[in-house]
Design a protein around this motif. Structure first.
Motif, PDB file in Angstrom:
ATOM      1  N   ALA A  23      70.170  44.698  54.147  1.00  0.00           N
ATOM      2  CA  ALA A  23      70.374  44.223  52.772  1.00  0.00           C
ATOM      3  C   ALA A  23      69.425  44.920  51.808  1.00  0.00           C
ATOM      4  N   ARG A  24      68.152  45.019  52.189  1.00  0.00           N
ATOM      5  CA  ARG A  24      67.190  45.656  51.296  1.00  0.00           C
ATOM      6  C   ARG A  24      67.420  47.160  51.226  1.00  0.00           C
ATOM      7  N   ALA A  46      80.306  32.253  47.674  1.00  0.00           N
ATOM      8  CA  ALA A  46      80.946  32.863  48.836  1.00  0.00           C
ATOM      9  C   ALA A  46      82.458  32.941  48.676  1.00  0.00           C
ATOM     10  N   ASP A  47      83.018  32.149  47.778  1.00  0.00           N
ATOM     11  CA  ASP A  47      84.452  32.142  47.519  1.00  0.00           C
ATOM     12  C   ASP A  47      84.684  32.268  46.025  1.00  0.00           C
ATOM     13  N   LEU A  48      85.935  32.446  45.639  1.00  0.00           N
ATOM     14  CA  LEU A  48      86.249  32.608  44.227  1.00  0.00           C
ATOM     15  C   LEU A  48      85.722  31.422  43.421  1.00  0.00           C
ATOM     16  N   PRO A  49      84.991  31.686  42.347  1.00  0.00           N
ATOM     17  CA  PRO A  49      84.438  30.593  41.548  1.00  0.00           C
ATOM     18  C   PRO A  49      85.530  29.874  40.766  1.00  0.00           C
ATOM     19  N   GLN A  50      85.208  28.692  40.315  1.00  0.00           N
ATOM     20  CA  GLN A  50      86.184  27.866  39.600  1.00  0.00           C
ATOM     21  C   GLN A  50      85.954  27.840  38.093  1.00  0.00           C
ATOM     22  N   ASP A  51      85.048  28.711  37.612  1.00  0.00           N
ATOM     23  CA  ASP A  51      84.697  28.643  36.194  1.00  0.00           C
ATOM     24  C   ASP A  51      85.363  29.739  35.368  1.00  0.00           C
ATOM     25  N   GLY A  52      86.495  30.267  35.841  1.00  0.00           N
ATOM     26  CA  GLY A  52      87.206  31.315  35.100  1.00  0.00           C
ATOM     27  C   GLY A  52      87.864  30.752  33.858  1.00  0.00           C
ATOM     28  N   PRO A  53      88.781  31.487  33.247  1.00  0.00           N
ATOM     29  CA  PRO A  53      89.290  32.757  33.766  1.00  0.00           C
ATOM     30  C   PRO A  53      88.431  33.950  33.339  1.00  0.00           C
ATOM     31  N   TYR A  54      88.521  35.035  34.122  1.00  0.00           N
ATOM     32  CA  TYR A  54      87.808  36.276  33.844  1.00  0.00           C
ATOM     33  C   TYR A  54      88.793  37.319  33.320  1.00  0.00           C
ATOM     34  N   ASP A  55      88.291  38.208  32.478  1.00  0.00           N
ATOM     35  CA  ASP A  55      89.181  39.248  31.950  1.00  0.00           C
ATOM     36  C   ASP A  55      88.992  40.595  32.659  1.00  0.00           C
ATOM     37  N   VAL A  56      87.939  40.731  33.464  1.00  0.00           N
ATOM     38  CA  VAL A  56      87.735  41.927  34.283  1.00  0.00           C
ATOM     39  C   VAL A  56      87.307  41.472  35.675  1.00  0.00           C
ATOM     40  N   VAL A  57      88.046  41.897  36.683  1.00  0.00           N
ATOM     41  CA  VAL A  57      87.711  41.587  38.074  1.00  0.00           C
ATOM     42  C   VAL A  57      87.569  42.911  38.811  1.00  0.00           C
ATOM     43  N   THR A  58      86.424  43.112  39.457  1.00  0.00           N
ATOM     44  CA  THR A  58      86.180  44.381  40.136  1.00  0.00           C
ATOM     45  C   THR A  58      86.022  44.172  41.635  1.00  0.00           C
ATOM     46  N   ALA A  59      86.485  45.160  42.387  1.00  0.00           N
ATOM     47  CA  ALA A  59      86.283  45.198  43.840  1.00  0.00           C
ATOM     48  C   ALA A  59      85.909  46.647  44.142  1.00  0.00           C
ATOM     49  N   PHE A  60      84.647  46.979  43.883  1.00  0.00           N
ATOM     50  CA  PHE A  60      84.197  48.363  43.983  1.00  0.00           C
ATOM     51  C   PHE A  60      84.087  48.863  45.409  1.00  0.00           C
ATOM     52  N   HIS A  61      84.169  47.943  46.384  1.00  0.00           N
ATOM     53  CA  HIS A  61      83.947  48.343  47.769  1.00  0.00           C
ATOM     54  C   HIS A  61      85.177  48.149  48.638  1.00  0.00           C
ATOM     55  N   GLY A  62      86.361  48.279  48.019  1.00  0.00           N
ATOM     56  CA  GLY A  62      87.571  48.310  48.808  1.00  0.00           C
ATOM     57  C   GLY A  62      88.420  47.057  48.740  1.00  0.00           C
ATOM     58  N   ALA A 101      68.369  58.736  54.225  1.00  0.00           N
ATOM     59  CA  ALA A 101      69.824  58.872  54.295  1.00  0.00           C
ATOM     60  C   ALA A 101      70.390  58.020  55.432  1.00  0.00           C
ATOM     61  N   VAL A 102      69.737  58.047  56.573  1.00  0.00           N
ATOM     62  CA  VAL A 102      70.207  57.240  57.704  1.00  0.00           C
ATOM     63  C   VAL A 102      70.149  55.760  57.358  1.00  0.00           C
ATOM     64  N   ARG A 103      69.049  55.323  56.776  1.00  0.00           N
ATOM     65  CA  ARG A 103      68.920  53.911  56.411  1.00  0.00           C
ATOM     66  C   ARG A 103      69.979  53.513  55.395  1.00  0.00           C
ATOM     67  N   GLY A 104      70.203  54.383  54.406  1.00  0.00           N
ATOM     68  CA  GLY A 104      71.204  54.074  53.401  1.00  0.00           C
ATOM     69  C   GLY A 104      72.600  53.991  53.983  1.00  0.00           C
ATOM     70  N   LEU A 105      72.964  54.955  54.810  1.00  0.00           N
ATOM     71  CA  LEU A 105      74.307  54.972  55.387  1.00  0.00           C
ATOM     72  C   LEU A 105      74.521  53.801  56.338  1.00  0.00           C
ATOM     73  N   SER A 120      73.235  50.958  56.043  1.00  0.00           N
ATOM     74  CA  SER A 120      73.327  49.727  55.243  1.00  0.00           C
ATOM     75  C   SER A 120      74.714  49.492  54.679  1.00  0.00           C
ATOM     76  N   THR A 121      75.577  50.514  54.677  1.00  0.00           N
ATOM     77  CA  THR A 121      76.918  50.363  54.104  1.00  0.00           C
ATOM     78  C   THR A 121      77.822  49.490  54.964  1.00  0.00           C
ATOM     79  N   GLY A 122      77.490  49.345  56.235  1.00  0.00           N
ATOM     80  CA  GLY A 122      78.362  48.609  57.150  1.00  0.00           C
ATOM     81  C   GLY A 122      79.372  49.491  57.851  1.00  0.00           C
ATOM     82  N   GLU A 123      79.469  50.760  57.440  1.00  0.00           N
ATOM     83  CA  GLU A 123      80.443  51.669  58.037  1.00  0.00           C
ATOM     84  C   GLU A 123      80.185  51.891  59.528  1.00  0.00           C
ATOM     85  N   PHE A 124      78.924  51.721  59.936  1.00  0.00           N
ATOM     86  CA  PHE A 124      78.568  52.010  61.324  1.00  0.00           C
ATOM     87  C   PHE A 124      78.315  50.758  62.143  1.00  0.00           C
TER      88      PHE A 124
END
Length: 241
Positions: free
Chosen positions: A11-12, A87-103, A187-191, A193-197
Motif C-alpha cells: 500500500a505504501r 467499500a461499496d458505492l456510497p449513498q450520498d450521490g448523485p455524482y456527475d463524474v465517475v472514474t475507474a482509472f484502474h480498469g 521499480a520492482v517495489r512499484g510494479l 504494488s500494482t497487484g499485477e504480480f
C-alpha cells in the motif's frame, strides 16, 4: 542485477512510488471533462487517493470506493477530513463524474448499480493499458510472466465494458504515462504494488519473482541507474442514460 529482498509494503509503495505514474492520465481526463468547482467526483478503486486529491484541488467534491483497507487508510491521511471513503458505492450521490482509472473490475458485478450513484448524463471514465506495442511495461510483465510460468490477464476491453453496462459511448483518448523510477529496486517495489504480480507471488517464491523482474527491467535501466519505461494509457468516456 541481483534482488535486494527489501521488505515490501504494497500500500505504501503504491502511494509513494507507483500511483504518481498515472498523474498525466488523471489530468487529461479532468481537463477534458472540465472538473472543477461544482463537480461531484466518485472514484472507483480510489486506492490511496491521489486522483481524488487532484480533483479536490480543482474545487470538486469527492468520494472514493475501495476495498483495500491499507490503501484507504493512506487516502484518509491525505484527503480533506470527512471525505466519503467506502467499500461499496456510497449513498450520498448523485455524482456527475465517475472514474475507474484502474480498469473494468471497479464496475463490480452489478454495473447497473453504478447508475444509481450517478446523475443522468454523468460521465463515466474507464481507463487501462494502451496498445502493447506502445507500452514498455507490457514487455516487462510478459517476460516476467514467461519466466515464472504465470500468465497475466488479457488487456481489458474498455469499449465492450461500456456497452455491457448499458452506457452511451462518448469519446476516448490516449495519454502518455511513462513509468520512471529512481533505481531498479524502486521499480520492482512499484510494479509489485500494482497487484499485477500477486498471482505470480502466490504461485512461486517471492524472491524468484523479484529476481525475474529485475532481469526484465534491465533494458530500461539508464546509465545513471534510473529506470524509464514509456507507456500509453487509453481511456473511454461513457454517459449514464
Amino acid at each position: 542485477m541481483t534482488p535486494t529482498l527489501v521488505p515490501h509494503h504494497p500500500a505504501r509503495d503504491w502511494a509513494e512510488i507507483q500511483e504518481r505514474m498515472l498523474v498525466p492520465l488523471y489530468e487529461a481526463v479532468y481537463d477534458r471533462l472540465g472538473v472543477g468547482a461544482g463537480s461531484r467526483v466518485l472514484d472507483l478503486g480510489c486506492g490511496s487517493g491521489l486522483a481524488l486529491l487532484m480533483a479536490a484541488a480543482r474545487g470538486a467534491r469527492v468520494a472514493g470506493v475501495d476495498r483495500d483497507h491499507a490503501r484507504v487508510a493512506l487516502a484518509r491521511e491525505r484527503l480533506p477530513e470527512g471525505t466519503p471513503l467506502t467499500a461499496d458505492l456510497p449513498q450520498d450521490g448523485p455524482y456527475d463524474v465517475v472514474t475507474a482509472f484502474h480498469g473494468t473490475a471497479a464496475l463490480g458485478r452489478d454495473p447497473a448499480a453504478l447508475t444509481r450513484s450517478a446523475q443522468r448524463g454523468a460521465a463515466l471514465v474507464l481507463a487501462g493499458w494502451g496498445p502493447p506495442e506502445r507500452c514498455a511495461t507490457t514487455s516487462v510483465l510478459g517476460l516476467a510472466a514467461r519466466l515464472t510460468g504465470w500468465r497475466p490477464a488479457p488487456r481489458e476491453d474498455l469499449d465492450g465494458a461500456v456497452l455491457a453496462a448499458g452506457l452511451r459511448p462518448d469519446g476516448s483518448g490516449r495519454v502518455a504515462c511513462p513509468f520512471g523510477y529512481a533505481d531498479a529496486d524502486s521499480a520492482v517495489r512499484g510494479l509489485l504494488s500494482t497487484g499485477e504480480f500477486d498471482a505470480a507471488v502466490r504461485a512461486t517464491d517471492p524472491g524468484q519473482v523479484e529476481k525475474e523482474l529485475l532481469e526484465a527491467l534491465e533494458p530500461y535501466v539508464r546509465p545513471d541507474g534510473t529506470v524509464w519505461m514509456p507507456n500509453v494509457f487509453r481511456y473511454v468516456i461513457a454517459r449514464v442514460p
